[in-house]
Design an enzyme around this catalytic site. Structure first.
Site, mmCIF file in Angstrom:
data_model
loop_
_atom_site.group_PDB
_atom_site.id
_atom_site.type_symbol
_atom_site.label_atom_id
_atom_site.label_comp_id
_atom_site.label_asym_id
_atom_site.label_seq_id
_atom_site.Cartn_x
_atom_site.Cartn_y
_atom_site.Cartn_z
ATOM 1 N N ASP A 5 11.314 7.980 -4.999
ATOM 2 C CA ASP A 5 9.991 8.076 -5.619
ATOM 3 C C ASP A 5 9.802 6.992 -6.675
ATOM 4 O O ASP A 5 8.683 6.543 -6.916
ATOM 5 C CB ASP A 5 9.804 9.460 -6.246
ATOM 6 C CG ASP A 5 8.358 9.749 -6.604
ATOM 7 O OD1 ASP A 5 7.466 9.211 -5.932
ATOM 8 O OD2 ASP A 5 8.119 10.495 -7.565
ATOM 9 N N HIS A 198 4.922 13.850 -13.923
ATOM 10 C CA HIS A 198 4.731 12.449 -14.311
ATOM 11 C C HIS A 198 4.265 12.405 -15.769
ATOM 12 O O HIS A 198 3.716 13.378 -16.282
ATOM 13 C CB HIS A 198 3.728 11.780 -13.380
ATOM 14 C CG HIS A 198 4.298 11.432 -12.039
ATOM 15 N ND1 HIS A 198 4.127 10.205 -11.444
ATOM 16 C CD2 HIS A 198 5.061 12.153 -11.174
ATOM 17 C CE1 HIS A 198 4.747 10.182 -10.277
ATOM 18 N NE2 HIS A 198 5.320 11.359 -10.090
ATOM 19 N N CYS A 229 2.165 5.905 -10.179
ATOM 20 C CA CYS A 229 1.333 6.563 -9.190
ATOM 21 C C CYS A 229 0.158 5.652 -8.899
ATOM 22 O O CYS A 229 -0.626 5.372 -9.805
ATOM 23 C CB CYS A 229 0.842 7.926 -9.694
ATOM 24 S SG CYS A 229 -0.271 8.735 -8.510
ATOM 25 N N ASN A 238 7.185 8.615 -13.238
ATOM 26 C CA ASN A 238 8.030 9.789 -13.406
ATOM 27 C C ASN A 238 8.596 9.877 -14.820
ATOM 28 O O ASN A 238 8.812 8.867 -15.479
ATOM 29 C CB ASN A 238 9.200 9.724 -12.416
ATOM 30 C CG ASN A 238 8.753 9.785 -10.980
ATOM 31 O OD1 ASN A 238 8.369 10.827 -10.488
ATOM 32 N ND2 ASN A 238 8.803 8.651 -10.289
#
Length: 288
Positions: A5, A198, A229, A238
């Site tokens: 991620d 986040h 993002c 994150n």
């Protein structure tokens, strides 16, 4: 979450050797779950290309799981060929986000996941479910717990051992987090819930503590705060693993993670990416 991620949201593509070293460093630091990559189309996520090479190259540490993201059966077959012991599927609580992110409705996405989960059960492979946009959506705005519950419940009923609730754009607050956990816990045992926050608005650590108060004990994080993002303007990505470990350890929790090793890894990967560490703890510990 850093190797998957985290890196998949970085602008640059990171070579296989660096990805392998990052995964091994995180496992050596004491993390028991290190998401290693994603079996997705390199056309859409070029940063995750060659995940099969990464999986083949890592020295797997006893007691450590290396999950990979598998959005469909093709991805699952790639994961099995790579000897993954855990796979992850990715849904959403927002209908608009689901359409824009994975090109199908929420209902269609759940049906797409069903054969993956059935195959995983037959192969004794664990499946983790993600639900994104649980507290806010870049298209629909605020998301209510009532939108999250049926998606989380469906994934759990299909066979996901854990459901990670993701504040994808980082807009949630502690009281909203508590209300969400209480609502979802009526349909999914709280022991099977995880938090994925986040830090866009600086609320991630506060939300982790709010979820802890509600009984959640598993949290996703990314070394050095890697990632971002693409749907959230100004998103910082994150929550940094170092910040989470520092907060928990100083509060009396035994995380089993070597904070110094994590900080070293944070500095190392940040240098590789040509950026400053995204962790306040790492910046404070390495200042001067």
């Amino acid at each position: 979450m850093g190797p998957r991620d985290g890196l998949q949201n970085e602008k640059q593509v990171v070579d296989v050797a660096t990805r392998v070293e990052l995964i091994e460093r995180l496992a050596d630091a004491g993390l028991k779950n290190v998401e290693a990559g994603a079996f997705v189309s390199p056309k859409w996520v070029p940063q995750m290309a060659a995940t099969e090479e990464v999986m083949a190259a890592i020295k797997r540490k006893a007691g450590v799981s290396y999950p990979v993201l598998t959005p469909n059966m093709k991805g699952y077959e790639g994961a099995r060929a790579a000897k993954a012991d855990t796979v992850a599927i990715f849904g959403a609580a927002s209908e608009t986000f689901s359409q824009k992110n994975i090109n199908c409705s929420i209902e269609e996405s759940l049906e797409r996941f069903r054969p993956v989960i059935d195959a995983a059960k037959a192969d004794s492979v664990r499946v983790r479910g993600y639900v994104s946009c649980v507290l806010g959506c870049p298209y629909e705005g605020k998301i209510s717990p009532a939108q999250v519950v049926p998606v989380a419940a469906a994934l759990y009923e299909m066979g996901c051992y854990e459901i990670s609730l993701g504040d994808t754009i980082g807009v949630g607050t502690p009281e909203e987090t508590k209300a969400l956990i209480r609502a979802v816990a009526k349909a999914v045992p709280v022991e099977a819930l995880a938090g994925h926050f986040h830090d866009t608005y600086g609320q991630a650590l506060a939300n982790i503590w709010a979820a802890l108060d509600e009984g959640v004990a598993v949290f996703d994080s990314s070394v050095s705060g890697l990632g971002g993002c693409p749907y959230a303007k100004g998103a910082s990505g994150n929550v940094a693993s170092e910040d989470v470990i520092y907060s928990l350890a100083r509060s009396g929790y035994d995380t089993g993670v070597d904070l110094d090793a994590l900080i070293e890894t944070s500095v190392w990967i940040s240098e590789k990416l040509g950026r400053k560490p995204g962790s306040k703890v790492t910046l404070a510990r390495t200042a001067g």
